[in-house]
Design a protein around this motif. Structure first.
Motif, PDB file in Angstrom:
ATOM      1  N   THR A   1       0.994  -1.072  -0.200  1.00  0.00           N
ATOM      2  CA  THR A   1       0.351  -0.142   0.331  1.00  0.00           C
ATOM      3  C   THR A   1       0.549   1.662  -0.348  1.00  0.00           C
ATOM      4  O   THR A   1       1.415   1.276   0.640  1.00  0.00           O
TER       5      THR A   1
ATOM      6  N   GLU B   1       4.036  -5.895   7.976  1.00  0.00           N
ATOM      7  CA  GLU B   1       2.558  -6.245   8.850  1.00  0.00           C
ATOM      8  C   GLU B   1       2.276  -7.705   8.165  1.00  0.00           C
ATOM      9  O   GLU B   1       2.069  -7.396   7.362  1.00  0.00           O
TER      10      GLU B   1
ATOM     11  N   LEU C   1      -0.727  -9.288   7.657  1.00  0.00           N
ATOM     12  CA  LEU C   1      -2.578  -9.359   7.988  1.00  0.00           C
ATOM     13  C   LEU C   1      -3.132 -10.188   8.229  1.00  0.00           C
ATOM     14  O   LEU C   1      -4.210  -9.239   8.825  1.00  0.00           O
ATOM     15  N   ILE C   2      -2.736 -11.268   7.472  1.00  0.00           N
ATOM     16  CA  ILE C   2      -3.719 -12.984   8.170  1.00  0.00           C
ATOM     17  C   ILE C   2      -3.102 -13.462   7.290  1.00  0.00           C
ATOM     18  O   ILE C   2      -2.533 -13.582   6.739  1.00  0.00           O
TER      19      ILE C   2
ATOM     20  N   PHE D   1       0.565 -10.402   4.530  1.00  0.00           N
ATOM     21  CA  PHE D   1       1.079  -9.244   4.716  1.00  0.00           C
ATOM     22  C   PHE D   1       0.665  -8.201   4.323  1.00  0.00           C
ATOM     23  O   PHE D   1       0.424  -8.126   2.990  1.00  0.00           O
ATOM     24  N   GLU D   2       1.080  -6.620   5.091  1.00  0.00           N
ATOM     25  CA  GLU D   2       0.383  -5.842   4.298  1.00  0.00           C
ATOM     26  C   GLU D   2       1.924  -4.760   4.386  1.00  0.00           C
ATOM     27  O   GLU D   2       2.755  -5.025   5.178  1.00  0.00           O
TER      28      GLU D   2
ATOM     29  N   THR E   1       4.444  -1.339   2.800  1.00  0.00           N
ATOM     30  CA  THR E   1       4.743   0.031   2.813  1.00  0.00           C
ATOM     31  C   THR E   1       6.096   0.543   3.395  1.00  0.00           C
ATOM     32  O   THR E   1       6.750  -0.150   2.658  1.00  0.00           O
TER      33      THR E   1
ATOM     34  N   ALA F   1      -7.311 -11.324   0.574  1.00  0.00           N
ATOM     35  CA  ALA F   1      -6.146 -10.219   1.183  1.00  0.00           C
ATOM     36  C   ALA F   1      -6.415  -9.186   0.850  1.00  0.00           C
ATOM     37  O   ALA F   1      -6.714  -8.498   2.288  1.00  0.00           O
TER      38      ALA F   1
ATOM     39  N   THR G   1      -9.966  -8.755   2.827  1.00  0.00           N
ATOM     40  CA  THR G   1      -9.087  -8.618   4.535  1.00  0.00           C
ATOM     41  C   THR G   1      -9.012  -7.025   4.665  1.00  0.00           C
ATOM     42  O   THR G   1      -9.075  -6.123   5.673  1.00  0.00           O
ATOM     43  N   TYR G   2      -7.778  -6.416   3.822  1.00  0.00           N
ATOM     44  CA  TYR G   2      -7.194  -5.213   3.993  1.00  0.00           C
ATOM     45  C   TYR G   2      -8.614  -4.032   4.119  1.00  0.00           C
ATOM     46  O   TYR G   2      -8.346  -3.699   4.568  1.00  0.00           O
TER      47      TYR G   2
ATOM     48  N   LEU H   1     -10.134  -4.198   7.099  1.00  0.00           N
ATOM     49  CA  LEU H   1      -9.585  -3.793   8.263  1.00  0.00           C
ATOM     50  C   LEU H   1      -8.947  -2.484   8.214  1.00  0.00           C
ATOM     51  O   LEU H   1      -9.425  -1.441   9.247  1.00  0.00           O
ATOM     52  N   ARG H   2      -8.667  -1.766   6.911  1.00  0.00           N
ATOM     53  CA  ARG H   2      -8.689  -0.479   6.134  1.00  0.00           C
ATOM     54  C   ARG H   2      -9.991   0.763   6.997  1.00  0.00           C
ATOM     55  O   ARG H   2     -10.251   1.319   7.567  1.00  0.00           O
TER      56      ARG H   2
END
Length: 159
Positions: A33, A86, A88-89, A105-106, A108, A149, A152-153, A156-157
């Motif tokens: 992201t 990080e 994520l799930i 993962f996320e 950045t 993915a 989920t992102y 949660l965002r």
């Protein structure tokens, strides 16, 4: 990978034979992201004959930690290196027939280090996160791991 025929006894006591797909290593994926954008690959999958948007993903090599694999896969497939990662799930994409695990993962702070691998994708683009639900509704995200993915992102965002 192997396909095994297991003798299964479920908690209620019933027994039956069931095919199980076993993969030797987990897989990873990264929702990369940047503000309100997500880095996606436009690629063709020969097994299904479908084109679609996907997150960078792949399998862990023997002895490789999922986070290390995730960073490697992003750079190999997109030409970007993530600076921060990080969890994520973690989920089982085919729990009814496989014990396989996927770690998402996320990522950045991505910086460009080279070109994307043309064997991995026809193109790599930063896509507005707000466009992703429309892509999903239009069937432009046919890959299950990517659907899980991104969903989920996005969930949660917004919380």
């Amino acid at each position: 990978m192997s396909v095994d025929l297991d003798d299964v006894e479920i908690p209620q006591g019933e027994r039956f034979e069931h095919h199980v797909l076993r993969l030797p290593h987990p897989s990873t994926g990264v929702v990369v992201t940047d503000a309100d954008r997500v880095l996606l690959l436009w690629r063709h999958r020969f097994a299904t004959g479908a084109w679609g948007w996907e997150i960078p993903a792949g399998r862990c090599e023997a002895g490789e930690e999922p986070a290390t694999s995730a960073v490697r896969e992003v750079e190999e497939e997109t030409g970007y290196r993530v600076g921060r990662l990080e969890p994520l799930i973690t989920f089982n994409p085919l729990a009814g027939v496989s014990s396989h695990v996927t770690h998402i993962f996320e990522g950045t702070d991505a910086r460009r280090t080279g070109e994307h691998d043309p064997a991995e994708a026809a193109k790599v683009e930063w896509v507005a996160a707000d466009d992703i639900p429309r892509f999903i509704r239009k069937g432009l995200v046919p890959d299950g791991i990517t659907l899980a993915a991104l969903s989920t992102y996005l969930t949660l965002r917004s919380t």
